[in-house]
Design a protein around this motif. Structure first.
Motif, PDB file in Angstrom:
ATOM      1  N   ALA A 139       7.653   0.036 -15.382  1.00  0.00           N
ATOM      2  CA  ALA A 139       8.107   0.896 -16.480  1.00  0.00           C
ATOM      3  C   ALA A 139       7.680   0.322 -17.828  1.00  0.00           C
ATOM      4  O   ALA A 139       7.270   1.065 -18.735  1.00  0.00           O
ATOM      5  CB  ALA A 139       9.630   1.041 -16.423  1.00  0.00           C
ATOM      6  N   GLU A 140       7.754  -1.008 -17.970  1.00  0.00           N
ATOM      7  CA  GLU A 140       7.348  -1.667 -19.220  1.00  0.00           C
ATOM      8  C   GLU A 140       5.860  -1.464 -19.478  1.00  0.00           C
ATOM      9  O   GLU A 140       5.437  -1.211 -20.615  1.00  0.00           O
ATOM     10  CB  GLU A 140       7.670  -3.160 -19.126  1.00  0.00           C
ATOM     11  N   LEU A 141       5.046  -1.544 -18.417  1.00  0.00           N
ATOM     12  CA  LEU A 141       3.602  -1.334 -18.569  1.00  0.00           C
ATOM     13  C   LEU A 141       3.295   0.106 -18.991  1.00  0.00           C
ATOM     14  O   LEU A 141       2.491   0.340 -19.898  1.00  0.00           O
ATOM     15  CB  LEU A 141       2.884  -1.659 -17.254  1.00  0.00           C
ATOM     16  N   VAL A 142       3.922   1.081 -18.315  1.00  0.00           N
ATOM     17  CA  VAL A 142       3.687   2.492 -18.640  1.00  0.00           C
ATOM     18  C   VAL A 142       4.132   2.776 -20.074  1.00  0.00           C
ATOM     19  O   VAL A 142       3.431   3.445 -20.843  1.00  0.00           O
ATOM     20  CB  VAL A 142       4.432   3.417 -17.651  1.00  0.00           C
ATOM     21  N   ASP A 143       5.274   2.228 -20.449  1.00  0.00           N
ATOM     22  CA  ASP A 143       5.795   2.413 -21.802  1.00  0.00           C
ATOM     23  C   ASP A 143       4.845   1.795 -22.830  1.00  0.00           C
ATOM     24  O   ASP A 143       4.601   2.372 -23.896  1.00  0.00           O
ATOM     25  CB  ASP A 143       7.179   1.767 -21.898  1.00  0.00           C
ATOM     26  N   GLY A 144       4.300   0.613 -22.514  1.00  0.00           N
ATOM     27  CA  GLY A 144       3.364  -0.064 -23.419  1.00  0.00           C
ATOM     28  C   GLY A 144       2.117   0.757 -23.669  1.00  0.00           C
ATOM     29  O   GLY A 144       1.646   0.885 -24.806  1.00  0.00           O
ATOM     30  N   LEU A 178       0.804  -1.219   0.000  1.00  0.00           N
ATOM     31  CA  LEU A 178       0.000   0.000   0.000  1.00  0.00           C
ATOM     32  C   LEU A 178       0.842   1.277   0.000  1.00  0.00           C
ATOM     33  O   LEU A 178       0.490   2.243  -0.690  1.00  0.00           O
ATOM     34  CB  LEU A 178      -0.975  -0.008   1.188  1.00  0.00           C
ATOM     35  N   PRO A 179       1.981   1.340   0.735  1.00  0.00           N
ATOM     36  CA  PRO A 179       2.810   2.557   0.670  1.00  0.00           C
ATOM     37  C   PRO A 179       3.320   2.847  -0.750  1.00  0.00           C
ATOM     38  O   PRO A 179       3.529   4.009  -1.115  1.00  0.00           O
ATOM     39  CB  PRO A 179       3.984   2.255   1.618  1.00  0.00           C
ATOM     40  N   LEU A 180       3.513   1.798  -1.567  1.00  0.00           N
ATOM     41  CA  LEU A 180       3.964   2.005  -2.948  1.00  0.00           C
ATOM     42  C   LEU A 180       2.916   2.766  -3.752  1.00  0.00           C
ATOM     43  O   LEU A 180       3.243   3.574  -4.626  1.00  0.00           O
ATOM     44  CB  LEU A 180       4.252   0.653  -3.615  1.00  0.00           C
ATOM     45  N   LEU A 181       1.631   2.498  -3.482  1.00  0.00           N
ATOM     46  CA  LEU A 181       0.554   3.208  -4.179  1.00  0.00           C
ATOM     47  C   LEU A 181       0.560   4.690  -3.814  1.00  0.00           C
ATOM     48  O   LEU A 181       0.391   5.566  -4.676  1.00  0.00           O
ATOM     49  CB  LEU A 181      -0.806   2.584  -3.847  1.00  0.00           C
ATOM     50  N   ARG A 182       0.764   4.970  -2.490  1.00  0.00           N
ATOM     51  CA  ARG A 182       0.833   6.372  -2.063  1.00  0.00           C
ATOM     52  C   ARG A 182       2.029   7.078  -2.719  1.00  0.00           C
ATOM     53  O   ARG A 182       1.942   8.206  -3.168  1.00  0.00           O
ATOM     54  CB  ARG A 182       0.929   6.443  -0.536  1.00  0.00           C
ATOM     55  N   ARG A 183       3.148   6.353  -2.800  1.00  0.00           N
ATOM     56  CA  ARG A 183       4.343   6.921  -3.418  1.00  0.00           C
ATOM     57  C   ARG A 183       4.102   7.191  -4.916  1.00  0.00           C
ATOM     58  O   ARG A 183       4.537   8.213  -5.451  1.00  0.00           O
ATOM     59  CB  ARG A 183       5.530   5.969  -3.239  1.00  0.00           C
ATOM     60  N   ALA A 184       3.389   6.274  -5.574  1.00  0.00           N
ATOM     61  CA  ALA A 184       3.080   6.469  -6.990  1.00  0.00           C
ATOM     62  C   ALA A 184       2.235   7.724  -7.180  1.00  0.00           C
ATOM     63  O   ALA A 184       2.451   8.503  -8.127  1.00  0.00           O
ATOM     64  CB  ALA A 184       2.344   5.249  -7.541  1.00  0.00           C
ATOM     65  N   TRP A 185       1.263   7.947  -6.286  1.00  0.00           N
ATOM     66  CA  TRP A 185       0.452   9.164  -6.372  1.00  0.00           C
ATOM     67  C   TRP A 185       1.312  10.408  -6.190  1.00  0.00           C
ATOM     68  O   TRP A 185       1.176  11.401  -6.917  1.00  0.00           O
ATOM     69  CB  TRP A 185      -0.663   9.141  -5.328  1.00  0.00           C
ATOM     70  N   ILE A 219      -0.040   0.815  -9.928  1.00  0.00           N
ATOM     71  CA  ILE A 219       1.017   1.844  -9.969  1.00  0.00           C
ATOM     72  C   ILE A 219       1.192   2.341 -11.405  1.00  0.00           C
ATOM     73  O   ILE A 219       1.276   3.543 -11.659  1.00  0.00           O
ATOM     74  CB  ILE A 219       2.343   1.270  -9.424  1.00  0.00           C
ATOM     75  N   ALA A 220       1.238   1.401 -12.357  1.00  0.00           N
ATOM     76  CA  ALA A 220       1.389   1.777 -13.768  1.00  0.00           C
ATOM     77  C   ALA A 220       0.215   2.637 -14.223  1.00  0.00           C
ATOM     78  O   ALA A 220       0.382   3.565 -15.024  1.00  0.00           O
ATOM     79  CB  ALA A 220       1.507   0.528 -14.629  1.00  0.00           C
ATOM     80  N   ALA A 221      -0.996   2.331 -13.732  1.00  0.00           N
ATOM     81  CA  ALA A 221      -2.173   3.119 -14.103  1.00  0.00           C
ATOM     82  C   ALA A 221      -2.042   4.558 -13.603  1.00  0.00           C
ATOM     83  O   ALA A 221      -2.371   5.516 -14.318  1.00  0.00           O
ATOM     84  CB  ALA A 221      -3.432   2.471 -13.537  1.00  0.00           C
ATOM     85  N   ILE A 279      10.990   5.933 -13.851  1.00  0.00           N
ATOM     86  CA  ILE A 279       9.951   5.039 -13.319  1.00  0.00           C
ATOM     87  C   ILE A 279      10.552   3.684 -12.952  1.00  0.00           C
ATOM     88  O   ILE A 279      10.248   3.115 -11.909  1.00  0.00           O
ATOM     89  CB  ILE A 279       8.814   4.883 -14.348  1.00  0.00           C
ATOM     90  N   ALA A 280      11.438   3.171 -13.832  1.00  0.00           N
ATOM     91  CA  ALA A 280      12.068   1.869 -13.572  1.00  0.00           C
ATOM     92  C   ALA A 280      12.900   1.912 -12.301  1.00  0.00           C
ATOM     93  O   ALA A 280      12.900   0.960 -11.500  1.00  0.00           O
ATOM     94  CB  ALA A 280      12.927   1.463 -14.762  1.00  0.00           C
ATOM     95  N   ALA A 281      13.634   3.011 -12.075  1.00  0.00           N
ATOM     96  CA  ALA A 281      14.480   3.124 -10.881  1.00  0.00           C
ATOM     97  C   ALA A 281      13.647   3.168  -9.611  1.00  0.00           C
ATOM     98  O   ALA A 281      14.030   2.599  -8.579  1.00  0.00           O
ATOM     99  CB  ALA A 281      15.345   4.383 -10.992  1.00  0.00           C
ATOM    100  N   GLU A 282      12.480   3.826  -9.687  1.00  0.00           N
ATOM    101  CA  GLU A 282      11.646   4.003  -8.497  1.00  0.00           C
ATOM    102  C   GLU A 282      10.731   2.812  -8.229  1.00  0.00           C
ATOM    103  O   GLU A 282      10.555   2.386  -7.092  1.00  0.00           O
ATOM    104  CB  GLU A 282      10.796   5.265  -8.664  1.00  0.00           C
ATOM    105  N   PHE A 283      10.144   2.257  -9.295  1.00  0.00           N
ATOM    106  CA  PHE A 283       9.100   1.249  -9.099  1.00  0.00           C
ATOM    107  C   PHE A 283       9.392  -0.106  -9.756  1.00  0.00           C
ATOM    108  O   PHE A 283       8.575  -1.014  -9.670  1.00  0.00           O
ATOM    109  CB  PHE A 283       7.764   1.778  -9.640  1.00  0.00           C
ATOM    110  N   GLY A 284      10.508  -0.227 -10.459  1.00  0.00           N
ATOM    111  CA  GLY A 284      10.864  -1.512 -11.059  1.00  0.00           C
ATOM    112  C   GLY A 284      10.623  -1.546 -12.558  1.00  0.00           C
ATOM    113  O   GLY A 284       9.806  -0.787 -13.106  1.00  0.00           O
ATOM    114  N   GLU A 285      11.322  -2.456 -13.238  1.00  0.00           N
ATOM    115  CA  GLU A 285      11.281  -2.574 -14.687  1.00  0.00           C
ATOM    116  C   GLU A 285       9.890  -2.966 -15.192  1.00  0.00           C
ATOM    117  O   GLU A 285       9.443  -2.527 -16.245  1.00  0.00           O
ATOM    118  CB  GLU A 285      12.319  -3.594 -15.151  1.00  0.00           C
ATOM    119  N   SER A 286       9.194  -3.826 -14.431  1.00  0.00           N
ATOM    120  CA  SER A 286       7.882  -4.310 -14.866  1.00  0.00           C
ATOM    121  C   SER A 286       6.880  -3.164 -14.989  1.00  0.00           C
ATOM    122  O   SER A 286       6.124  -3.074 -15.964  1.00  0.00           O
ATOM    123  CB  SER A 286       7.369  -5.366 -13.884  1.00  0.00           C
TER     124      SER A 286
END
Length: 723
Positions: A114-119, A40-47, A87-89, A105-112
Motif C-alpha cells: 500500500a505504501e508503494l502504491v501510495d508513493g 506466485l498466487p499473490l501475483l494472480r490475486r493482484a491481477w 504487486i504494487a506495479a 490494498i493494505a488489508a489485502e496485500f499488506g502495508e508495504s
C-alpha cells in the motif's frame, strides 16, 4: 496517471476472476517464475483485483487498461524485483483511477505494498501553472517518495518505459513532449541509479519519437553494416578469446552493440560522421572473480597494445551509482581503436540493472548492496538540497549537474573517498564534507599545498579544508562552484545574511524618516502597525523593513503611510535635520558601491535608493550625482561608520616610462603597500611613455594615499592619479 496513454472509460467486460487468465497475464507469470512458488498466487490475486478495479477502462490503443500495469510489472520482473514491487506495479494506478482505496490494498496485500502504491500515486497528483513548473514539482515529489523507498522510482521508471513502448497511440505533439520529458528527467535518473538497460531503452525510444526519420536512417545503417566490418569484429573477438583461453581464464566475451541514440549523440557532440563513430570495436569480458579481471586485463594488453592514458579502474574506485568495471582502449589491427570493459558477473548485473540488482528487500535483514547504498546517499543529498532551494525551478536547475555525472574521486586527510562531478573545486569538496565546513571555508590544501578555494580538483588528490568561525559565504562563490549541494547552501546562507542586513538597515532608514515626522516605530500604536502590515500582506515587521532597505518602499513614503499622513511633506518642511545612516561596507546585498566612482572609506558619499537593489553608494564628486539630483526623494544621507572593515575597489592611472620591467616595479610597490591588484591594463602606449590603469583593493583613503606616495617615489613613474 500515466502520461503515455490517458484512460477513457467505456462499458466493456474484462475477464472475471473465475475466467482463464489471458495470454498477457500468463506471459507475465512466466517472467516472474524466479520468485518462490508460494508468492506466485499473490501475483494472480493482484491481477484479479486490478482487473476488477479497472473494469470498463481502456487505453487509447483500445486495449483493456489492466494490460498496462501488468506490462509494467513485467518490466520489473525482467529486472527480477521482489513480489511486493510486482504487486504494487499491477495496482499502481488503482488509488488514483478506480474506487479501490489505500486501506483496501493494505488489508489485502499488506502495508508495504500500500505504501508503494501510495508513493507512486502521489507523484502524479499535483497541479501546476505551466509545464516547466510541473516537471520541476514532479521531480521534487518523486525524490521525496524515493527517499522513503527506492522501489517507488523503480515502478515509476517501468511505468514510463512501457508508456514509451506504446507511444504510437499518441498524437505527434504529445509524442514529442513526452519524449523530451523522458530524456530530461527519467533517463538521467535511470542512469544515476545505474540501470543502464532501462536508461538506454528510454533514450532510444525518446529519440525515435522526437526524430523518427533520423532514427530510421541510423538504424538502417547499423543493420546494414559492411561484411568487412562484421568479419573484422569476428576476427578480433576470436583472437581475444584465444588469448584469454591460453591464460586459463574462464570468461564470457560479447561484442557491445551501439544504439541509434548513442551514435546520434556522439555524432552531434563530437562533430563526427556515422562511419567515424562506428569505426570503434567494443567488447565486454565477463569473468568470475576480481583477480581474474586484472589477469584478463593483462591478457588483452598482451594481444593488442593499449592506448596511453585511456585506462580507467572503476573496480578500485566505483562510480557513485555502484558501477564497477575495468575500461581500456587498445590499438586495433585495422587502425581502429578497440574498447574493452572487464568485469565480474555480479558487476555486470549491477551495470545493467543498477539498484535493481540483488534487491535486498527480499532478504529481510540483509544490508543493501553497494549500488543501493550509493543511490540512497545521492537521494538524501538531493532531499537536503530541495529543502533549501527557494523554488522548484531553482531546485531542478541545481540538480541537473548531478544527474549527468562525470566524476572525480578525492581523499579526505583521513583517507575517506568522496566522489564529485568533473570540474569540482575545493569549495565543492568543502560542502561535500559538511555544509558548515563549506560556509566557514577560507582556504584549502591540496596534496599539502595551500591553494585558493576556486582551485579545480583532479582524481586522486587529498584535500583539506581550512575554516574560520568568522567566515561567511560570498556571492562570488556562485561563479565557480559546480555541485548542487554547494550552490544551494551558498544561496541559502546568502539569503539569510542579506535578509538580516536588510532588516537592520531598513530599521535605521525608517527610524530616520519617522524622526522627521516627530514619531518612531516604538511610538506607533501597535494596532495601527499590525493593520498596516496586514493590509500590505507582510507576515512580520522584518519583511516590511527589508523591503524599505531594498528600495521597494521609499523611507519617507513608508513613514507617512505608517503615521497616516494624507499628503507628502518635502524635506523643507521637516522639523528635524535627517541624520546620516552610517555604513560599515559589510551590508550584504543591501548596500552596493557604484563602479562609476568607486567610493572608499574617507570619501564624502551619498546614497541613491534603487528599487530591488537597495542603496547604491556614490562619491559626492561623481559626475552622475547631477542626474540623481532630479529625484531628491531617492537620496539617502549616509556616511562611514567608525568601524569600517574589509577591502574596497579603487582605480589608479599611472604614467610610466615605457621600458622593460616597469610593470614589475609598479606591482612590487603596490604589494609592499599591502594592496591586492585585481586587474591591470595599458590605456596608452608609445615609444617613450605609457599609461597604466590598475584596479586595486584598499582599506580607505589613507591606505590609497600611502600607495600613491610609494608609486611617486619610483624613478620610472611620472604621475599617479585616482580615476
Amino acid at each position: 496517471m500515466n502520461p503515455g496513454n490517458p484512460v477513457k472509460t467505456v462499458r466493456s467486460r474484462v475477464s472475471s476472476p473465475a475466467d482463464e487468465a489471458p495470454d498477457y497475464v500468463l506471459k507475465f507469470e512466466q517472467l516472474a517464475s524466479y520468485l518462490p512458488k508460494d508468492q506466485l498466487p499473490l501475483l494472480r490475486r493482484a491481477w484479479e483485483v486490478g482487473a476488477a478495479a479497472h473494469e470498463g477502462q481502456v487505453r487509447k490503443s483500445g486495449e483493456p487498461y489492466i494490460t498496462h500495469p501488468v506490462a509494467v510489472a513485467g518490466v520489473l520482473a525482467e529486472l527480477r524485483m521482489d513480489a511486493e514491487t510486482l504487486i504494487a506495479a499491477i495496482l499502481h494506478d488503482t488509488i488514483e483511477d478506480t474506487p479501490l482505496t489505500r486501506d483496501g490494498i493494505a488489508a489485502e496485500f499488506g502495508e508495504s505494498v500500500a505504501e508503494l502504491v501510495d508513493g507512486v500515486t502521489k507523484l502524479d497528483k499535483l497541479k501546476f501553472r505551466d509545464r516547466q513548473e510541473a516537471a520541476a514539482e514532479s521531480f521534487r515529489k518523486m525524490l521525496l517518495a524515493m527517499s522513503r523507498d527506492l522501489r517507488v522510482i523503480m515502478i515509476k521508471l517501468a511505468d514510463r518505459l512501457h508508456n514509451m513502448r506504446t507511444l504510437g497511440a499518441q498524437g505527434p505533439e504529445a509524442r514529442k513532449r513526452i519524449a523530451r520529458e523522458t530524456l530530461d528527467i527519467y533517463a538521467p535518473i535511470a542512469q544515476r541509479l545505474g540501470m543502464s538497460l532501462v536508461k538506454s531503452e528510454l533514450q532510444d525510444l525518446s529519440f525515435r519519437a522526437m526524430y523518427p526519420w533520423r532514427h530510421a536512417v541510423i538504424d538502417k545503417h547499423i543493420r546494414s553494416q559492411p561484411v568487412m566490418r562484421r568479419e573484422s569484429m569476428d576476427q578480433i573477438e576470436g583472437l581475444l578469446s584465444k588469448r584469454l583461453h591460453k591464460e586459463g581464464i574462464k570468461h564470457r566475451l560479447v561484442s557491445r552493440v551501439k544504439t541509434p541514440w548513442s551514435i546520434y549523440n556522439k555524432m552531434r557532440a563530437e562533430g563526427k560522421s556515422f562511419d567515424q563513430v562506428m569505426d570503434v570495436f567494443g567488447f565486454r569480458v565477463v569473468v568470475k572473480t576480481v583477480p581474474e579481471c586484472y589477469h584478463a586485463l593483462g591478457a588483452v594488453h598482451a594481444q593488442y597494445k593499449p592506448l596511453d592514458g585511456r585506462f580507467r579502474d572503476f573496480i578500485a574506485i566505483p562510480k557513485a551509482n555502484g558501477y564497477q568495471s575495468l575500461h581500456t582502449v587498445l590499438f586495433g589491427p585495422y587502425g581502429s581503436p578497440i574498447e574493452v570493459q572487464i568485469r565480474t558477473e555480479e558487476m555486470d548485473l549491477v551495470a545493467e540493472r543498477g539498484v535493481a540488482a540483488h534487491w535486498s528487500y527480499k532478504f529481510g535483514n540483509e544490508a543493501p548492496n553497494s549500488a543501493q547504498s550509493r543511490a540512497h546517499a545521492w537521494i538524501v543529498d538531493l532531499i537536503e538540497s530541495q529543502r533549501a532551494a527557494g523554488s522548484s525551478l531553482e531546485f531542478l536547475d541545481n540538480v541537473k549537474v548531478d544527474l549527468f555525472p562525470d566524476e572525480v574521486y578525492l581523499f579526505t586527510p583521513k583517507g575517506k573517498i568522496l566522489s564529485l562531478p568533473r570540474n569540482s573545486t575545493a569549495l565543492d569538496f568543502a560542502y561535500a564534507v559538511h555544509t558548515d565546513v563549506g560556509n566557514q571555508a577560507v582556504a584549502s590544501r591540496v596534496d599539502r599545498k595551500l591553494v585558493p578555494l576556486r582551485t579545480r580538483l583532479a582524481s586522486g588528490q587529498t584535500v583539506e579544508i581550512i575554516t574560520a568561525k568568522s567566515a561567511a559565504p560570498k556571492p562570488q562563490w556562485l561563479e565557480f562552484v559546480v555541485t548542487s549541494k554547494a550552490r544551494t547552501a551558498i544561496r541559502h546562507q546568502l539569503k539569510q545574511l542579506e535578509h538580516e542586513d536588510a532588516v537592520q538597515l531598513g530599521h535605521r532608514m525608517l527610524d530616520n524618516a519617522l524622526e522627521q515626522l516627530d514619531s518612531s516605530l516604538e511610538r506607533l500604536p501597535q494596532q495601527r502597525l499590525e493593520a498596516f502590515l496586514a493590509e500590505h500582506r507582510y507576515p512580520r515587521l522584518e519583511a516590511f523593513l527589508a523591503d524599505v532597505a531594498l528600495g521597494n518602499w521609499m523611507p519617507m513614503q513608508a513613514a507617512q503611510a505608517l503615521t497616516a499622513f494624507a499628503e507628502l511633506r518635502g524635506g523643507g518642511h521637516s522639523k528635524h535635520v535627517q541624520e546620516k545612516i552610517l555604513i560599515t561596507g559589510s551590508e550584504r546585498g543591501v548596500v552596493s558601491f557604484a563602479n562609476c566612482c568607486q567610493p572608499i572609506p574617507g570619501d564624502e558619499i551619498m546614497g541613491y535608493h534603487t528599487a530591488g537593489k537597495g542603496i547604491v553608494v556614490h562619491r559626492m564628486d561623481c559626475p552622475n550625482v547631477v542626474e540623481f539630483r532630479k529625484s531628491p526623494e531617492r537620496w539617502v544621507p549616509i556616511g562611514w561608520d567608525s568601524k569600517v572593515t574589509g577591502d574596497f575597489d579603487a582605480s589608479l592611472l599611472v604614467d610610466v616610462e615605457n621600458r622593460t620591467g616597469v610593470l614589475a616595479q609598479v606591482a612590487a610597490a603596490m604589494a609592499q603597500g599591502q594592496s591586492n591588484i585585481d586587474r591591470v591594463e595599458y590605456l596608452e602606449r608609445d615609444y617613450n611613455a605609457a599609461v597604466l590603469r590598475f584596479q586595486i583593493q584598499v582599506r580607505d583613503r589613507n591606505h590609497l594615499a600611502e600607495i600613491m606616495r610609494r608609486l611617486r617615489r619610483l624613478s620610472v613613474v611620472q604621475g599617479v592619479r585616482r580615476q
